[in-house]
Design an enzyme around this catalytic site. Structure first.
Site, PDB file in Angstrom:
ATOM      1  N   ASP A   1      47.125  29.636 -50.169  1.00 33.99           N
ATOM      2  CA  ASP A   1      46.436  29.548 -48.887  1.00 33.99           C
ATOM      3  C   ASP A   1      46.599  28.161 -48.264  1.00 33.99           C
ATOM      4  O   ASP A   1      46.665  28.025 -47.045  1.00 33.99           O
ATOM      5  CB  ASP A   1      44.949  29.867 -49.063  1.00 33.99           C
ATOM      6  CG  ASP A   1      44.702  31.364 -49.244  1.00 33.99           C
ATOM      7  OD1 ASP A   1      45.634  32.152 -48.999  1.00 33.99           O
ATOM      8  OD2 ASP A   1      43.582  31.728 -49.636  1.00 33.99           O
TER       9      ASP A   1
ATOM     10  N   LEU B   1      31.788  28.615 -48.690  1.00 34.36           N
ATOM     11  CA  LEU B   1      31.195  29.593 -49.609  1.00 34.36           C
ATOM     12  C   LEU B   1      30.661  28.905 -50.857  1.00 34.36           C
ATOM     13  O   LEU B   1      29.553  29.209 -51.328  1.00 34.36           O
ATOM     14  CB  LEU B   1      32.239  30.650 -49.983  1.00 34.36           C
ATOM     15  CG  LEU B   1      31.769  31.753 -50.937  1.00 34.36           C
ATOM     16  CD1 LEU B   1      30.645  32.573 -50.313  1.00 34.36           C
ATOM     17  CD2 LEU B   1      32.948  32.657 -51.306  1.00 34.36           C
TER      18      LEU B   1
END
Length: 294
Positions: free
Chosen positions: A72, A191
C-alpha cells in the site's frame, strides 16, 4: 470504458519478489500486444526489450493505465504523483495488508487480463492538501491519500495546539498529536489510534487525537469539504512535524499553523469486478465469517 494501450509499471525497490512480479507482468503485457513504459527507478531492474523509460510525472501524462507492484505504501506514493493526471491506477500486492493493492501475484495474468479486457470497476478516492505557514508565509506543502499527521517528531513531549474547522474554534488539546484521515486512510494509522472505519465512498474526514491528555477527547468526523486549521501553541516547547502518508515530512515550530483541505484532483483506482470492501476488511482485519462457514 477506458481503452488501455500504453501501460506504465511502477515497483517497490529493494524486493526480489517485486522484481519477479514485474518481470512476469512485463512479459505478459508485451506478449498481449501492449506498449509497456517503465518508471526510471525500476528500469535498471528489468533489462532487455528496449522499453520506453520515463519519470513518474511523465508516466501520468502518457499512460492509459499505471500498474503499481508493491504494498500500500508504494501505491500511496504513486497516488500523490499521478492523481493530477486522472490516469487510472491498479495495484498488485507484494507488501503487507494490501487494502489498496488488491491483486494477488498468484492470479496476476488472469486478473490483469480481466481488467485489460474491460472487466473492472473504477472508483475515485480523494486526497488531502496540507499547508504549513509561519507569520503568513508558506513554509511547505504536501498531499496525502491516507492521512496528515501532526506528531512530536523525535521529542517525547506532548504537543499543545488549537483546532479550527471552517474558522470555528473546536478545542485546545494537549496530546501526542492529531491524525487527519480520509476514508482511504481510516483503515491505516487512524484505525490503530482508535478511529472509526469509514467506507471509501464517504465524503468525510476523521480527526483522531493521539493519546490525548483528557478522557473526553474522541475522534470527530467532519464533512470532507471542511477547511481544517491546526495552530501550534506559542507556549509549546517542542518543534513537531507534519507527516503525509508517513512518507513526506515538514518541520514545524511553535506558532505555526497547518491548513488541511480536500485536494481538487482525485485518484482513479481500478479494481477487479469482484472487489468488495467488507470482504477485504474480513480478510485483513480478522473479522468473523458467516456462521455457516465456520
Amino acid at each position: 470504458m477506458d481503452h488501455f494501450r500504453n501501460i506504465g509499471l511502477i515497483g517497490r525497490l529493494g524486493s526480489d519478489r517485486v522484481v519477479d512480479t514485474l518481470q512476469r507482468l512485463k512479459r505478459f503485457l508485451i506478449d498481449s500486444g501492449y506498449t509497456v513504459i517503465l518508471e526510471d527507478t525500476v528500469a535498471g531492474l528489468l533489462p532487455g526489450d528496449d522499453l520506453q523509460v520515463c519519470s513518474r510525472k511523465m508516466m501520468g501524462e502518457i499512460c492509459d493505465l499505471v500498474i503499481v507492484v508493491g504494498g500500500d505504501g508504494s501505491l500511496l506514493g504513486a497516488a500523490r504523483a499521478l492523481c493530477r493526471y486522472n490516469v487510472p491506477v491498479l495495484g498488485v500486492n507484494r507488501g503487507g495488508l494490501g487494502f489498496l493493492t488488491d491483486i494477488s501475484p498468484d492470479e496476476l495474468e488472469a486478473r490483469v487480463g480481466e481488467v485489460l479486457a474491460g472487466h473492472y470497476m473504477s472508483e475515485n478516492r480523494f486526497l488531502l492538501d496540507a499547508f504549513v505557514r509561519r507569520d503568513n508565509e508558506q513554509l511547505g506543502t504536501s498531499e496525502a491519500l491516507n492521512e496528515v499527521v501532526l506528531h512530536p517528531g523525535k521529542s517525547a513531549r506532548m504537543i499543545e495546539f488549537e483546532l479550527y474547522v471552517d474558522g470555528q474554534f473546536v478545542y485546545s488539546q494537549k496530546s501526542d498529536g492529531l491524525i487527519v484521515a480520509t476514508p482511504t486512510g481510516s483503515t491505516a494509522y487512524a484505525l490503530s489510534a482508535g478511529g472509526p472505519i469509514m467506507h471509501p465512498k464517504l465524503d468525510a474526514i476523521v480527526l483522531v487525537p493521539m493519546s490525548p491528555h483528557t478522557l473526553s477527547s474522541r475522534p470527530i468526523v467532519v464533512d470532507a469539504g471542511s477547511e481544517l486549521k491546526i495552530v501550534i501553541s506559542n507556549q509549546s516547547g517542542i518543534y513537531p512535524q507534519i507527516s503525509c502518508d508517513g512518507q513526506v515530512h515538514v518541520a514545524c515550530a511553535p506558532g505555526d499553523s497547518i491548513t488541511i483541505r480536500k485536494k481538487p484532483q482525485k485518484l482513479r483506482l481500478i479494481h477487479p469486478l469482484d472487489h468488495n470492501f467488507y470482504a477485504i476488511c474480513r480478510s485483513k482485519l480478522g473479522w468473523s465469517s458467516r456462521l455457516t462457514d465456520q
